[in-house]
Write a protein that holds these residues in place. Structure first.
Motif, PDB file in Angstrom:
ATOM      1  N   GLY A   1     -61.779-104.630 102.850  1.00  0.00           N
ATOM      2  CA  GLY A   1     -62.710-103.584 103.240  1.00  0.00           C
ATOM      3  C   GLY A   1     -62.916-102.542 102.167  1.00  0.00           C
ATOM      4  O   GLY A   1     -63.626-101.552 102.397  1.00  0.00           O
ATOM      5  N   THR A   2     -62.304-102.728 100.999  1.00  0.00           N
ATOM      6  CA  THR A   2     -62.523-101.812  99.886  1.00  0.00           C
ATOM      7  C   THR A   2     -63.684-102.314  99.034  1.00  0.00           C
ATOM      8  O   THR A   2     -64.027-103.496  99.049  1.00  0.00           O
ATOM      9  CB  THR A   2     -61.264-101.704  99.018  1.00  0.00           C
ATOM     10  N   ALA A   3     -64.282-101.404  98.280  1.00  0.00           N
ATOM     11  CA  ALA A   3     -65.403-101.781  97.418  1.00  0.00           C
ATOM     12  C   ALA A   3     -64.930-102.673  96.284  1.00  0.00           C
ATOM     13  O   ALA A   3     -63.759-102.640  95.877  1.00  0.00           O
ATOM     14  CB  ALA A   3     -66.073-100.529  96.859  1.00  0.00           C
ATOM     15  N   GLY A   4     -65.849-103.478  95.759  1.00  0.00           N
ATOM     16  CA  GLY A   4     -65.537-104.293  94.601  1.00  0.00           C
ATOM     17  C   GLY A   4     -65.538-103.464  93.320  1.00  0.00           C
ATOM     18  O   GLY A   4     -66.064-102.349  93.275  1.00  0.00           O
ATOM     19  N   VAL A   5     -64.941-104.005  92.289  1.00  0.00           N
ATOM     20  CA  VAL A   5     -64.917-103.373  90.971  1.00  0.00           C
ATOM     21  C   VAL A   5     -65.771-104.234  90.056  1.00  0.00           C
ATOM     22  O   VAL A   5     -65.428-105.391  89.781  1.00  0.00           O
ATOM     23  CB  VAL A   5     -63.486-103.247  90.428  1.00  0.00           C
TER      24      VAL A   5
ATOM     25  N   GLY B   1     -61.028-107.825  84.692  1.00  0.00           N
ATOM     26  CA  GLY B   1     -60.147-108.155  85.803  1.00  0.00           C
ATOM     27  C   GLY B   1     -59.522-106.901  86.373  1.00  0.00           C
ATOM     28  O   GLY B   1     -59.709-105.795  85.846  1.00  0.00           O
ATOM     29  N   ILE B   2     -58.787-107.050  87.451  1.00  0.00           N
ATOM     30  CA  ILE B   2     -58.069-105.933  88.070  1.00  0.00           C
ATOM     31  C   ILE B   2     -56.679-106.413  88.461  1.00  0.00           C
ATOM     32  O   ILE B   2     -56.450-107.606  88.656  1.00  0.00           O
ATOM     33  CB  ILE B   2     -58.799-105.366  89.308  1.00  0.00           C
TER      34      ILE B   2
ATOM     35  N   SER C   1     -58.123-101.432  86.189  1.00  0.00           N
ATOM     36  CA  SER C   1     -59.261-102.289  85.838  1.00  0.00           C
ATOM     37  C   SER C   1     -59.311-102.412  84.319  1.00  0.00           C
ATOM     38  O   SER C   1     -59.100-101.433  83.595  1.00  0.00           O
ATOM     39  CB  SER C   1     -60.573-101.707  86.365  1.00  0.00           C
ATOM     40  N   TYR C   2     -59.580-103.612  83.856  1.00  0.00           N
ATOM     41  CA  TYR C   2     -59.599-103.910  82.423  1.00  0.00           C
ATOM     42  C   TYR C   2     -61.044-103.962  81.940  1.00  0.00           C
ATOM     43  O   TYR C   2     -61.813-104.854  82.325  1.00  0.00           O
ATOM     44  CB  TYR C   2     -58.887-105.231  82.162  1.00  0.00           C
TER      45      TYR C   2
ATOM     46  N   GLU D   1     -58.807 -98.458  82.981  1.00  0.00           N
ATOM     47  CA  GLU D   1     -58.948 -97.329  83.895  1.00  0.00           C
ATOM     48  C   GLU D   1     -58.098 -97.605  85.123  1.00  0.00           C
ATOM     49  O   GLU D   1     -57.930 -98.761  85.518  1.00  0.00           O
ATOM     50  CB  GLU D   1     -60.397 -97.119  84.316  1.00  0.00           C
ATOM     51  N   VAL D   2     -57.577 -96.553  85.727  1.00  0.00           N
ATOM     52  CA  VAL D   2     -56.882 -96.673  87.007  1.00  0.00           C
ATOM     53  C   VAL D   2     -57.818 -96.128  88.073  1.00  0.00           C
ATOM     54  O   VAL D   2     -58.348 -95.019  87.950  1.00  0.00           O
ATOM     55  CB  VAL D   2     -55.548 -95.910  87.005  1.00  0.00           C
ATOM     56  N   LEU D   3     -58.031 -96.933  89.116  1.00  0.00           N
ATOM     57  CA  LEU D   3     -58.992 -96.605  90.160  1.00  0.00           C
ATOM     58  C   LEU D   3     -58.308 -96.540  91.516  1.00  0.00           C
ATOM     59  O   LEU D   3     -57.352 -97.271  91.792  1.00  0.00           O
ATOM     60  CB  LEU D   3     -60.110 -97.657  90.222  1.00  0.00           C
ATOM     61  N   SER D   4     -58.827 -95.669  92.365  1.00  0.00           N
ATOM     62  CA  SER D   4     -58.463 -95.649  93.766  1.00  0.00           C
ATOM     63  C   SER D   4     -59.597 -96.303  94.546  1.00  0.00           C
ATOM     64  O   SER D   4     -60.772 -95.998  94.312  1.00  0.00           O
ATOM     65  CB  SER D   4     -58.248 -94.202  94.228  1.00  0.00           C
TER      66      SER D   4
END
Length: 462
Positions: free
Chosen positions: A319-323, A328-329, A344-345, A374-377
């Motif tokens: 249910g979370t958004a895609g990156v 890759g993640i 995220s790379y 980057e580090v994402l929430s």
């Protein structure tokens, strides 16, 4: 006075040795100069010695129990300053929030050897860890869940893991009990920080042209180990290792297969993953320990999905958004409110058309494909990702303490600039050494200068 008496006084005075005024004055001046020079040299030695010893003996170690909390994630990181202090140097920094590696100039040395950068849990204090080969944060140099310990393989070909205590500065050597191993590297920490999963390489031919890989769980209190997996050449078990929150189960990926086992090594399940899908990362278990998470690549990016740990059955998206538009993640962990944090790379070059190509699992993250991270929430209900941390170009891997992730705190960062403590220490030593050599070689000129100066100041004319 009679003539006779005057002659006797002159004769007596002629027999008295003459006092060599100039020679005695110079000798006295030389003795004074030597004494002063000795005192100055001794003072300089004490200053230098104090610079090295006082930080070692005068700074009390940080008490981890006195820490205000688990720390916070900086909103950006920078390259370590030239001449940064090592993680074992005083003053200690205490538990770390982040470690990272990469290919930028200040993250490597010699021939592809890594400088692992350690970021303090609450401040922008940086330390470094030297490794004798290229390392990847989160894959073969790993930060403990509490942020206190770093495990890494200090030298390729030496079957040992070095564990650094960031609170005390002490290091511990962990030797593998796998017969014939030629390399041991860490793969992941248990949630309590009392066990470490390690990978071993054992040659299958005398010329070491081929190896089999073994995965083991080592208990740090007594050094005992449990064999988890063994894989032939071409596959590496445990490139991704994920512990359940209670620490009783763990999952790892070998090639396209995920294995779920207990801490005693007994296998619960083993199943293949669908194409384009990978075990999500060290935070793959959901916070309640019921499900595993996988990262799946679609046409534009990556999404997180749940699978059943007993069968591998797909249970649908989280249910979370895609990156989107990334190589890759990897899922690093979950906050206390159930929000996943992922790294995220970003592609290299930035406009690469192949950014959706998945990592080969036995070599991820692959440096050649990554320009930065980057580090994402990833908030629930499909809300857009929130950027928590940014990094300079050529920073390509990161590991974050799980307690920092669980706390969910971030802070505004101001990465250090300029030069570090070791630069100033060695600069001072070199300047003092060069000055001492120059003074010794010109000692006669310095003596004459000093005497002339003393005479001028005293107002005595020769």
């Amino acid at each position: 006075m009679t003539t006779r008496l005057r002659e006797m006084l002159h004769d007596t005075a002629a027999q008295v040795p003459a006092y060599q005024v100039e020679q005695r004055a110079l000798a006295t001046a030389r003795r004074t100069r030597r004494r002063r020079a000795t005192a100055v040299a001794a003072a300089l030695v004490l200053v230098v010695f104090g610079g090295f010893v006082l930080p070692v003996t005068g700074t009390p170690p940080v008490d981890p129990a006195g820490s205000a909390g688990p720390g916070a994630l900086p909103d950006r990181i920078g390259l370590p300053p030239l001449g940064s202090l090592h993680a074992t140097d005083r003053p200690r920094t205490g538990p770390a929030s982040v470690i990272f590696t990469g290919e930028a100039g200040r993250l490597t040395y010699d021939d592809e050897c890594s400088l692992v950068t350690v970021v303090d849990g609450d401040t922008d204090t940086y330390r470094i860890v030297r490794s004798g080969w290229e390392m990847t944060a989160g894959t073969d140099v790993v930060l403990s869940p509490q942020g206190r310990w770093i495990a890494h393989d200090p030298q390729r070909g030496d079957p040992r893991v070095e564990i650094i205590d960031l609170v005390t500065g002490a290091t511990r050597q962990l030797r593998s009990d796998v017969p014939g191993t030629v390399g041991t590297e860490p793969a992941g920490w248990s949630p309590d920080g009392e066990s470490l999963v390690v990978r071993d390489s054992v040659p299958t031919h005398p010329d070491r042209s081929d190896h089999r890989r073994l995965l083991s769980l080592v208990r740090l209190n007594d050094g005992s180990s449990v064999r988890l997996a063994e894989a032939p050449s071409g596959t590496v078990p445990g490139v991704v290792v994920a512990f359940a929150p209670d620490g009783d189960r763990l999952a790892w990926q070998t090639g396209r297969v995920v294995t779920v086992a207990r801490r005693d090594g007994s296998v619960i399940a083993s199943f293949p993953l669908a194409p384009g899908t990978d075990l999500a990362g060290k935070g793959a278990w959901t916070p309640d320990g019921r499900w595993l998470s996988v990262a799946r690549r679609d046409e534009t990016g990556w999404t997180l999905r749940r699978i059943e740990p007993a069968t591998g059955r797909d249970l649908g998206a989280l249910g979370t958004a895609g990156v989107d538009d990334v190589v890759g993640i990897q899922l690093l962990g979950w906050t206390a409110t159930g929000v996943p944090w992922v790294v995220s790379y970003l592609p290299h070059p930035p406009d690469s058309p192949d950014f959706t190509r998945p990592f080969p699992n036995d070599d991820r993250p692959e440096y050649g494909l990554i320009g930065s991270i980057e580090v994402l929430s990833l908030p629930p209900d499909g809300q857009p990702p929130t950027t928590l941390l940014t990094a300079p170009r050529q920073v390509v891997s990161i590991d974050i303490a799980e307690e920092v992730i669980r706390a969910g705190h971030t802070r505004v960062a101001d990465p250090p600039r300029g030069v570090g403590g070791r630069f100033w220490i060695w600069t001072t030593v070199i300047v003092l050494a060069v000055s001492a050599i120059a003074a010794y070689r010109r000692r006669e000129q310095l003596t004459l200068w000093w005497e002339n100066r003393r005479v001028r100041r005293s107002g005595v004319a020769w």
